[in-house]
Design an enzyme around this catalytic site. Structure first.
Site, PDB file in Angstrom:
ATOM      1  N   CYS A  82       1.165  14.102 -16.677  1.00 46.89           N
ATOM      2  CA  CYS A  82       2.216  14.436 -17.638  1.00 46.89           C
ATOM      3  C   CYS A  82       2.573  15.924 -17.630  1.00 46.89           C
ATOM      4  O   CYS A  82       1.767  16.778 -17.275  1.00 46.89           O
ATOM      5  CB  CYS A  82       1.775  14.064 -19.052  1.00 46.89           C
ATOM      6  SG  CYS A  82       1.223  12.360 -19.225  1.00 46.89           S
ATOM      7  N   CYS A  91      -9.445  19.769 -23.547  1.00 46.63           N
ATOM      8  CA  CYS A  91     -10.650  20.074 -22.761  1.00 46.63           C
ATOM      9  C   CYS A  91     -11.170  21.455 -23.141  1.00 46.63           C
ATOM     10  O   CYS A  91     -10.439  22.440 -23.013  1.00 46.63           O
ATOM     11  CB  CYS A  91     -10.324  20.041 -21.272  1.00 46.63           C
ATOM     12  SG  CYS A  91     -11.706  20.586 -20.236  1.00 46.63           S
ATOM     13  N   SER A 670      22.713  12.502  10.422  1.00 44.62           N
ATOM     14  CA  SER A 670      22.045  11.228  10.158  1.00 44.62           C
ATOM     15  C   SER A 670      22.185  10.697   8.745  1.00 44.62           C
ATOM     16  O   SER A 670      21.544   9.703   8.410  1.00 44.62           O
ATOM     17  CB  SER A 670      20.551  11.378  10.471  1.00 44.62           C
ATOM     18  OG  SER A 670      20.017  12.525   9.819  1.00 44.62           O
ATOM     19  N   CYS A 671      22.975  11.314   7.872  1.00 39.73           N
ATOM     20  CA  CYS A 671      23.136  10.791   6.510  1.00 39.73           C
ATOM     21  C   CYS A 671      23.591   9.342   6.592  1.00 39.73           C
ATOM     22  O   CYS A 671      24.640   9.049   7.161  1.00 39.73           O
ATOM     23  CB  CYS A 671      24.138  11.626   5.733  1.00 39.73           C
ATOM     24  SG  CYS A 671      24.332  11.088   4.016  1.00 39.73           S
ATOM     25  N   CYS A 956     -14.437 -13.231  -4.459  1.00 35.05           N
ATOM     26  CA  CYS A 956     -13.084 -13.637  -4.845  1.00 35.05           C
ATOM     27  C   CYS A 956     -12.505 -14.681  -3.901  1.00 35.05           C
ATOM     28  O   CYS A 956     -11.594 -15.433  -4.275  1.00 35.05           O
ATOM     29  CB  CYS A 956     -12.165 -12.427  -4.912  1.00 35.05           C
ATOM     30  SG  CYS A 956     -11.908 -11.591  -3.317  1.00 35.05           S
ATOM     31  N   CYS A 959     -10.554 -13.457   1.437  1.00 38.77           N
ATOM     32  CA  CYS A 959     -10.713 -13.536   2.894  1.00 38.77           C
ATOM     33  C   CYS A 959     -10.638 -14.992   3.348  1.00 38.77           C
ATOM     34  O   CYS A 959     -10.008 -15.321   4.364  1.00 38.77           O
ATOM     35  CB  CYS A 959     -12.036 -12.906   3.316  1.00 38.77           C
ATOM     36  SG  CYS A 959     -13.505 -13.611   2.503  1.00 38.77           S
TER      37      CYS A 959
END
Length: 1025
Positions: A82, A91, A670-671, A956, A959
Site C-alpha cells: 500500500c 512497526c 511496432s505499435c 490432493c 498428479c
C-alpha cells in the site's frame, strides 16, 4: 475377437477407480458411516480428544506463522504494498515492510533481508517472536477483506532465514573512509551492559556508524539476554540468536562474558575512570516479581519463578548456549502456571516438554484481558493446556516437603472497572508444581548502586529521555526492559537503535563535531552490495541494466526524473511524433488482463492497452531530454520516435532528437494498435524492406546509436531484426506488446469499451503473460545475429526474470507493467536482486541453489518433517489415524534421544567466501543460448520419470488426475492413504510435477530402464529414425 482399442484395459480401469466422474445422481451414506469417514480423513485436532499429545523433549518449531518458500511467495504476492502503508507505521523499528515483501514476492530474499536488517539488526528474532497482531499486522488494510491480513512475521522470518543460510557476513559501511582515516571521535571507547536485544541493536548501529572500540559486558556466560534464556527453543532457536550476534561481531564489536554491572565488579564510575566516553545500560529486569505467599518455597518443593524455570529449560534444549549439556528440569504431574502474559504461556508449553501430565494456566482477570498475543494462547490451547480465569492466589499447600495444592479466591470486576477479590469464593486446585510468571523487576541494590549517580524514577528504574534514551548523566544511555518503556523484544531493539544515534551525537559533540539534524543511520551491507552491475552496449555505459520502457511510466519527463532519482539506470521517452502526426487518446484505454483469473489488485500478470503514442509535442520532449541530461549525466536517455514511411519525416525528427542531447534513439516500428491505421508503427514494422529503409534514413541523419523496436506480431521476427541491422541500426528492442482482445462481458460487450457504442479495438498485451513470447524473440534474434545488441522488454518484473533475458542474449532491460503493478521504487529490489544472483554464482557451497532459492528439504506447513520411513519402515500420510501414528513415532523418538542423552549439535556459522570471480553482466549475456536448438537435436534416449516425496505429499491427487485424463495413467492412488505411486509406465511427460501444489514434492529423475513407447498397434514398417 480383436481387442477394443478405445476402451481402457482392466489394469487401467483399476488405476482409474478414484478418478473423478461427472455426477448423475445424489449420493447416499448414513450419518454414522460419515462420522467414521470424517475421523479417517481429519487433519486438524479432534475436539473430542482427551489424550494430550506427548511433547516431552520435543522442541521443534510450533509457530503457526512459519512459512516455507511456497507459502512465503503466495503470501507476499497477496500483499497490496500500500501507499503510506499502515503496517510500517505500527512497526517499532520502522521497517519498510511493503518493500521487503515486494522483494520476497520477486524471489529476492537477500534484498528483503537487507531491508529488514537495515532497520532491525535482530530482524530474524523479531520475525519469530514479534506480537505482530498488536503491531504491524494490526494495521494491515487487508483486514478489510475476506481473506484477512498478511502474515508479516512469517514473511520476515522466511527472508532472514534464507539469508542466514547464505552464510554471508556483514561488512563495514562501504561509504565510510578507511578506519585509519576516521576522526578521533570514532575511536572513543563505548561500553554496553547486557548482551540482550537492546544492546545488540545499539552496538550494531554504532559499529555501522564507524565506531571501532565497542565492548558489551555480559553477566552470564552466554549471550542473547532473554532471547536466549527465557524464550523457548521451539519459538526462538539459539542458533538464530547466535547468528545475529555474529553479524554484529562481523563489525568488530567485542563481547566479554562474566562481567556484570555491580558494585562488586563494574560501575559507571570505574567505567569512566577507564576512559569510556559513553555507556549504554541494557541489562533487562533481572529479578522475578515474586508474590509474598511464595517466600521460602524452593524448586525442590516444586516451586519455580519464570526466571528460574525458563533458563533451566533453555540450558537443556538450546545446543550451543552453554559449554556443557544440561538436562531438562524433570516436571511430573500437574502444573499450575500463574500469569497471563507471553512468559506465562511459554512456561506452560515448556512444562509439557519437560514431562508435565497436565498444565493449568491461572490468571486474575478474564480472557479479554489476557496480555499474551493470540498466537501464544492458541498454541497453548492446541497443546491441551487448561485456562482458569478470575482467580487470585491465596495460599500454597505443602505436605511432606512437596507442593500438593493451591488455594485461590475468585475475582470480580465491578461497574467502575475496579477488580475485587471475593473471599467467600474459594477454589482449591491440586498440583505438583507451581510456576509464577508475574513479571520482572530491578531490585538488586548492588546493581542500582553501580549505576550511581544516575537518577531513578518512582518505579525504581533509570530515568531516561524517551526520545534520546539519555539518562540524567549525559554520557549514559539506557534501553530495553530496564527503563520500562519497552514491553517486547522489538521495542527493546528500537530503544537500542534510538540510543545509538544520540550516543553518536553526544560523542561527536565531545570532540567538537556535529551531526545532521535528521538522523541518518547507515544501512546493512554485505559484499553483495559491492557487485558491479553496470554494462556497456553500443558504446553506451549503463549504470545498471534496468530502465523505463517507452510506455506509461514515461508519460512525462518529470516521471522520468523521479525514476532516475529512485535509481533507474536509463529511460526511454514515451514515443513522440512530429506535430502533424499528433494524437489524442481515447478512454478507457488501459485494463487489467484476464490471465490472472479472479485475482485483483497488484501482481497482475498482464495488462491490455489501446493507448497511442504520447499526446505531448516533440518540442516538449526535446527540451525535457536536454534538461534530464544536464541533471543526470550518468543516466542514459533514449528518445523513442515514430513517423510514417516518409524519409523527410524520419530525418527531421531523428535530428531534432539528437540535437536535444539524447544518448540514443528507439524507432517505434511496432505499435500494434491505432498507429498502423495511420501508416505508422506496425504498418512499417512488419515489412523487412520498410524497416531496412527507415533504418538507413535514420543512419544517414544521426551519429548517435539507434535501436529498432520489433513487433512480435510477425511470423519471423529474426527477418525484421536482420533488416534493421542491414539498415544500420545499432541494435533492436525485443519486443513490443502482443496484439490481442483481452475479454468480453457476459452480454458480449468488450472491455475496454469506448463511448456509448461500447466499441473497442485490438490492443497491446503486456506483462509476464507475454514473457515466453519475448524470451523467444530475444533468443532467436541473439542466435541469428551474435553480438547484435538487444534491449529486452516483455514481462520483466524482477531481478530473476531480468537475468533470464540477460541469459537469453539481451544487454539491458526495459520495464513497464511491473511499475504499473507497483511504483518506481521496485528498482531497489531489482538491483539488489541482480547483485545477489551474480554474487551467489561465485559461492561454491551454494551451487545447488536455484538463484536465491535454497534446495528444498522435506517439509509440511513450511517446517522440516522427520522422515518416518527412516524411523520406521513405513510410509504414513499426515491425516487421521496415520497422523496419530506419526505423532506417536516422533514422540517415542524424542524420548529415546532424551534417555540416551543425545543432544542436538550446535550450528556453527561458517561464512562462505567466493571461490571464483563474481561474474559481470557481460559474462552472463547469452549464457542460455548454448542450450537452445531444434527438436531434432534433443535426445530421445535420455529419458526421465517422476519421483514423489511422500513426506511432502499433501495427498490432493492432482498428479493422479492429470496423468489419468491428460497423460498416460501411470500413477496409482491408494484409496486409504491417498499416497500416489508412480508406475513403470511413466513416460516422464512432467504434467504431474506441473500441477503439483507443493514445490519439489515431485521431481524428475533419470530413467533406469530403456524407454519403449506404447504404439497401440504394432508398427507396420521400421521407423526411419
Amino acid at each position: 475377437m480383436a481387442p477394443v482399442l478405445s476402451k481402457d484395459s482392466a489394469d487401467i480401469e483399476s488405476i482409474l477407480a478414484l478418478n473423478p466422474r461427472t455426477q448423475t445422481h445424489a449420493t447416499l451414506r448414513s450419518t454414522s458411516a460419515k462420522k467414521l469417514d470424517k475421523k479417517h480423513w481429519k487433519r486438524n485436532p479432534d475436539k473430542n480428544c482427551f489424550n494430550c499429545e506427548k511433547l516431552e523433549n520435543n522442541f521443534d518449531d510450533i509457530k503457526h506463522t512459519t512459512l516455507g518458500e511456497r507459502g512465503a511467495l503466495r503470501e507476499a504476492m497477496r500483499c497490496l504494498k500500500c501507499a503510506d502503508a499502515p503496517c510500517q507505521k505500527s512497526c517499532p523499528t520502522n521497517l519498510d515492510i511493503k518493500s521487503f515483501i515486494t522483494s520476497i514476492a520477486n524471489k529476492n530474499y537477500y534484498g528483503a533481508a537487507k531491508m529488514i536488517f537495515s532497520d532491525n539488526p535482530l530482524g530474524l528474532t523479531c520475525g519469530m517472536v514479534c506480537p505482530t497482531p498488536d503491531l504491524c499486522v494490526g494495521g494491515c488494510n487487508l483486514y478489510a477483506t475476506e481473506e484477512g491480513p498478511i502474515n508479516i512475521g512469517g514473511l520476515q522470518q522466511f527472508a532472514t532465514e534464507v539469508f542466514k543460510a547464505m552464510s554471508i557476513p556483514q561488512i563495514r559501511n562501504p561509504f565510510l573512509p578507511p578506519p585509519e582515516k576516521m576522526s578521533e571521535a570514532y575511536s572513543a571507547k563505548i561500553a554496553l551492559f547486557g548482551a540482550g536485544p537492546a544492546s545488540i541493536s545499539c552496538a550494531s548501529f554504532l559499529a555501522r556508524l564507524g565506531y571501532s572500540d565497542i565492548t558489551i559486558f555480559e553477566k552470564q556466560e552466554y549471550v542473547g539476554g532473554l532471547s536466549t534464556s527465557e524464550i523457548p527453543q521451539f519459538r526462538l532457536p539459539y542458533d538464530v540468536v547466535n547468528f545475529e550476534i555474529e553479524l554484529m561481531k562481523d563489525l568488530g564489536v567485542k563481547i566479554i562474558c562474566g562481567k556484570s554491572l555491580s558494585v562488586n565488579e563494574m560501575t559507571l564510575s570505574t567505567l569512566k575512570e577507564k576512559g569510556y566516553k559513553a555507556a549504554f545500560i541494557g541489562i533487562g529486569l533481572p529479578e522475578p516479581n515474586k508474590d509474598a505467599i511464595f517466600q521460602g518455597l524452593t524448586q525442590d518443593q516444586g516451586f519455580y519463578t519464570s526466571k528460574d524455570f525458563l533458563p533451566l529449560v533453555a540450558k537443556g534444549s538450546k545446543a550451543g548456549m552453554c559449554a556443557c549439556h544440561s538436562p531438562l528440569p524433570s516436571i511430573r504431574g500437574v502444573v499450575i502456571v500463574l500469569g497471563a502474559g507471553d512468559t506465562a504461556f511459554d512456561c506452560a508449553t515448556s512444562a509439557l516438554r519437560c514431562g508435565a501430565r497436565r498444565v493449568f494456566i491461572v490468571f486474575r482477570k478474564g480472557f479479554v484481558n489476557i496480555r499474551a498475543v493470540p498466537e501464544e494462547m492458541e498454541l497453548a490451547k492446541e497443546e491441551k493446556c487448561e485456562f482458569l480465569p478470575f482467580l487470585s492466589p491465596r495460599k500454597v499447600i505443602v505436605k511432606g516437603g512437596r507442593i500438593v495444592a493451591m488455594q485461590f479466591v475468585r475475582t470480580e470486576q465491578d461497574e467502575t472497572g475496579k477488580w475485587n477479590e471475593d473471599e467467600d469464593q474459594m477454589v482449591h486446585l491440586k498440583a505438583d508444581v507451581v510456576i509464577s510468571a508475574f513479571g520482572s523487576v530491578l531490585s538488586d541494590p548492588k546493581v542500582k548502586e553501580a549505576m550511581s549517580p544516575i537518577k531513578f524514577n518512582r518505579w525504581g528504574l533509570p530515568e531516561v529521555d524517551p526520545e534520546t534514551m539519555q539518562t540524567s548523566e549525559a554520557w549514559v544511555f539506557a534501553g530495553g526492559d530496564v527503563v520500562g518503556l519497552a514491553n517486547t523484544t522489538v521495542e527493546s531493539v528500537n530503544d537500542g537503535k534510538q540510543a545509538s544515534w544520540y550516543i553518536h551525537k553526544y560523542i561527536q559533540s565531545q570532540y567538537g563535531a556535529s551531526v545532521s539534524a535528521k538522523p541518518e543511520l547507515p544501512l546493512f551491507y554485505t559484499a553483495i552490495d559491492l557487485v558491479d552491475i553496470s554494462v556497456e552496449m553500443a558504446g553506451l555505459k549503463f549504470i545498471n541494466p534496468f530502465g523505463l520502457a517507452s510506455a506509461t511510466p514515461a508519460t512525462s519527463t518529470s516521471m522520468i526524473r523521479r525514476a532516475f532519482e529512485a535509481g533507474w539506470g536509463f529511460a526511454l521517452t514515451k514515443t513522440f511524433s512530429l506535430d502533424k502526426d499528433i494524437v489524442t487518446n481515447v478512454s478507457p484505454r488501459i485494463v487489467r488482463g484476464t490471465t490472472s483469473g479472479p485475482m485483483y489488485g497488484p501482481g497482475q500478470s498482464s495488462f491490455l492497452n489501446i493507448e497511442l503514442i504520447s499526446e505531448k509535442t516533440a518540442a516538449y520532449w526535446c527540451q525535457s531530454v536536454t534538461e534530464l541530461k544536464a541533471d543526470f549525466p550518468d543516466n542514459i536517455v533514449i528518445a523513442s520516435i515514430m513517423c510514417s514511411y516518409n524519409k523527410n519525416d524520419w530525418t527531421e525528427l531523428a535530428k531534432k532528437s539528437e540535437d536535444s542531447g539524447a544518448d540514443a534513439l528507439e524507432l517505434n516500428l511496432s505499435c500494434p494498435h491505432g498507429m498502423g491505421e495511420r501508416g505508422m508503427g506496425l504498418a512499417c514494422g512488419q515489412d523487412p524492406e520498410l524497416v531496412r529503409n527507415i533504418c538507413r534514413w535514420v543512419r544517414q541523419a544521426v551519429q548517435i546509436p539507434f535501436f529498432a523496436k520489433l513487433t512480435p506480431n510477425v511470423t519471423d521476427i529474426v527477418s525484421i531484426a536482420r533488416a534493421a541491422k542491414e539498415g544500420g541500426a545499432n541494435g533492436v528492442t525485443a519486443t513490443n506488446t502482443v496484439s490481442g482482445l483481452m475479454g468480453l462481458k457476459s452480454d458480449g460487450t468488450p472491455w475496454p469499451a469506448v463511448g456509448i457504442a461500447k466499441r473497442t479495438t485490438y490492443g497491446g498485451v503486456s506483462g509476464t503473460a507475454i514473457r515466453p513470447i519475448a524470451l523467444r524473440a530475444v533468443t532467436s534474434t541473439a542466435r541469428a545475429l551474435p553480438g547484435f545488441p538487444i534491449l529486452a522488454t516483455g514481462g520483466i518484473d524482477s531481478a530473476e526474470s531480468g537475468l533470464q533475458f540477460l541469459h537469453s542474449g539481451a544487454s539491458v532491460l526495459q520495464v513497464c507493467s511491473a511499475i504499473q503493478n507497483q511504483d518506481f521504487t521496485v528498482i531497489e529490489d531489482y538491483c539488489t536482486g541482480l547483485k545477489a544472483l551474480l554474487y551467489l554464482k561465485s559461492i561454491e557451497e551454494l551451487q545447488d541453489w536455484d538463484g536465491q532459492s535454497p534446495a528444498t528439504v522435506s517439509h509440511q506447513k513450511g517446517k522440516p518433517v522427520p522422515r518416518i520411513a527412516e524411523l520406521m519402515d513405513k510410509k504414513l500420510p499426515s491425516f487421521g489415524p496415520y497422523l496419530e501414528q506419526r505423532k506417536k513415532i516422533i514422540a517415542e523418538n524424542k524420548i529415546r534421544l532424551k534417555e540416551q542423552n543425545i543432544a542436538s549439535s550446535p550450528h556453527k556459522r561458517n561464512c562462505f567466501i567466493p571461490k571464483r570471480p563474481v561474474p559481470t553482466i557481460k559474462d552472463v549475456i547469452g549464457k542460455a543460448l548454448q542450450y537452445l536448438g531444434t527438436f531434432g537435436e534433443l535426445s530421445n534416449v535420455e529419458q526421465v520419470v517422476a519421483m514423489i516425496d511422500e513426506e511432502m505429499c499433501i495427498n490432493c491427487g492432482k498428479c493422479y488426475m492429470t496423468c489419468n485424463d491428460s497423460g498416460y495413467q501411470a500413477i496409482q492412488f491408494d484409496p486409504e492413504t491417498h499416497l500416489p505411486t508412480i508406475t513403470d509406465t511413466c513416460t516422464g511427460c512432467t504434467l504431474c510435477l506441473s500441477v503439483c501444489p507443493i514445490v519439489d514434492c515431485i521431481k524428475m529423475v533419470s530413467r533406469t530402464t530403456p524407454y519403449e513407447p506404447k504404439r497401440g498397434v504394432p508398427l507396420s514398417v521400421n521407423p526411419v529414425c
